[in-house]
Design a protein around this motif. Sequence first.
Motif, PDB file in Angstrom:
ATOM      1  N   TYR A  72      10.938 -53.544  -4.435  1.00 48.13           N
ATOM      2  CA  TYR A  72      12.004 -53.300  -5.388  1.00 48.13           C
ATOM      3  C   TYR A  72      11.647 -52.113  -6.287  1.00 48.13           C
ATOM      4  CZ  TYR A  72      12.793 -58.036  -3.751  1.00 48.13           C
ATOM      5  OH  TYR A  72      12.954 -59.131  -2.969  1.00 48.13           O
ATOM      6  N   PHE A  73      10.361 -51.993  -6.657  1.00 50.01           N
ATOM      7  CA  PHE A  73       9.930 -50.872  -7.490  1.00 50.01           C
ATOM      8  C   PHE A  73      10.131 -49.559  -6.740  1.00 50.01           C
ATOM      9  CE2 PHE A  73       6.627 -47.797  -8.634  1.00 50.01           C
ATOM     10  CZ  PHE A  73       6.905 -47.634  -9.984  1.00 50.01           C
ATOM     11  N   HIS A  86      12.359 -48.879  -4.489  1.00 54.27           N
ATOM     12  CA  HIS A  86      13.777 -48.534  -4.490  1.00 54.27           C
ATOM     13  C   HIS A  86      14.159 -47.884  -5.819  1.00 54.27           C
ATOM     14  CE1 HIS A  86      15.363 -50.022  -0.712  1.00 54.27           C
ATOM     15  NE2 HIS A  86      14.682 -51.143  -0.849  1.00 54.27           N
ATOM     16  N   ALA A  87      13.677 -48.452  -6.914  1.00 53.51           N
ATOM     17  CA  ALA A  87      13.996 -47.918  -8.236  1.00 53.51           C
ATOM     18  C   ALA A  87      13.415 -46.523  -8.403  1.00 53.51           C
ATOM     19  CB  ALA A  87      13.461 -48.848  -9.317  1.00 53.51           C
ATOM     20  N   TYR A 137      20.305 -45.920 -13.364  1.00 55.59           N
ATOM     21  CA  TYR A 137      21.028 -47.187 -13.413  1.00 55.59           C
ATOM     22  C   TYR A 137      21.866 -47.212 -14.680  1.00 55.59           C
ATOM     23  CZ  TYR A 137      18.098 -48.755  -9.586  1.00 55.59           C
ATOM     24  OH  TYR A 137      17.472 -48.866  -8.373  1.00 55.59           O
ATOM     25  N   HIS A 190      22.887 -53.969 -11.488  1.00 56.72           N
ATOM     26  CA  HIS A 190      21.631 -54.639 -11.124  1.00 56.72           C
ATOM     27  C   HIS A 190      21.710 -54.843  -9.611  1.00 56.72           C
ATOM     28  CE1 HIS A 190      20.672 -55.429 -15.348  1.00 56.72           C
ATOM     29  NE2 HIS A 190      21.937 -55.799 -15.495  1.00 56.72           N
ATOM     30  N   TYR A 239      18.120 -55.505  -3.257  1.00 57.73           N
ATOM     31  CA  TYR A 239      17.725 -54.785  -2.050  1.00 57.73           C
ATOM     32  C   TYR A 239      17.144 -55.688  -0.960  1.00 57.73           C
ATOM     33  CZ  TYR A 239      18.241 -50.490  -4.807  1.00 57.73           C
ATOM     34  OH  TYR A 239      18.735 -49.466  -5.582  1.00 57.73           O
ATOM     35  N   GLU A 284      13.966 -61.451 -11.190  1.00 59.04           N
ATOM     36  CA  GLU A 284      13.027 -60.451 -10.680  1.00 59.04           C
ATOM     37  C   GLU A 284      13.369 -59.956  -9.279  1.00 59.04           C
ATOM     38  OE1 GLU A 284      10.998 -64.561 -10.227  1.00 59.04           O
ATOM     39  OE2 GLU A 284      12.194 -63.478 -11.746  1.00 59.04           O
ATOM     40  N   THR A 311      16.968 -55.032  -9.106  1.00 59.29           N
ATOM     41  CA  THR A 311      16.477 -53.774  -9.646  1.00 59.29           C
ATOM     42  C   THR A 311      17.624 -53.076 -10.379  1.00 59.29           C
ATOM     43  OG1 THR A 311      14.979 -53.516  -7.753  1.00 59.29           O
ATOM     44  CG2 THR A 311      15.399 -51.580  -9.110  1.00 59.29           C
ATOM     45  N   PRO A 312      17.495 -52.823 -11.686  1.00 57.96           N
ATOM     46  CA  PRO A 312      16.481 -53.387 -12.586  1.00 57.96           C
ATOM     47  C   PRO A 312      16.779 -54.868 -12.822  1.00 57.96           C
ATOM     48  CG  PRO A 312      18.127 -52.203 -13.840  1.00 57.96           C
ATOM     49  CD  PRO A 312      18.466 -51.960 -12.394  1.00 57.96           C
TER      50      PRO A 312
END
Length: 282
Positions: A4-5, A7-8, A18, A25, A28, A186, A189-190
């Motif tokens: 996920y990080f 992707h961000a 974003y 939000h 993914y 969690e 993302t975000p």
Amino acid sequence: MKKYFEHARRRGAEGIAYKHDLGQHFLYDEALLRSLVEATGVGKADGVLEIGPGAGTLTQCLCEAAGRVTAIEVDRDIIPFLRVATERFDNLTIVQGDVRRVDLREVCHGLGESFLVIANIPYNITTPILECLWHSGLPIRQISVMVQKEVADKLMAAPSTPAYGLLSVQCQYRSQPALVATVPAERFTPPPKVDSAFVRMDMRAQPPAPVKDENLLWRMVKAGFGMRRKTLTNALKGVVEAERLRAALEGEQLSPTVRGEALSVPQWIALSNACAVTDDGR
């Protein structure tokens, strides 16, 4: 979390920020998304309306499962990236606009009769979007959406519980809601500040019981929950004549001190029917 990080990080490098004001939000996790899509029962004979496709991960899963997909995205900046992410699909139409303001009948024209709405909808306008869909008059067979867990609780709440309110009555009048999955914050993302839930709402062909005057029903329900702590005898002043309401409550074997939060959807319908003025004025 690393996936996920990444992707961000990649989105930031590509120049896309974003947009918190749009409630963005993104999810993914393709395995999770495919399981949620599968839970809707959508198939190749179905058309699907997606609201807020964002990065297009859910869109890809929908295009794989459905016969036709129309995706409405309000964020002009992300549409070029959405087109790239979904370029291999020829069964997708992307529409730029706000779902609350576009001509939904025109947008959904190509989806055929009895289509589905499947979406990770923006959390900051969840209720307006749901109300827009519920009152659209379109042949929607099912609405399956990712919402805040708190909203999911309201959609499915039973009478006399803290979560039960106007949204509960609107949802259960129009559909039969069921919880498909709870999704921790969690996973997005975000990450939002709260957990989410995917809710499937199978639309009713008819209300739970016959309704004499739908306009009166909703005036009563909105007034009843607008002053939640007041008894219906007090909350419905100005909506229903006092003597008529007293007789209706008695006829439905409801206490004169009952509050709106205690009434189920069929009870709200029965009470409004009892308060409705008939053709002969009685």
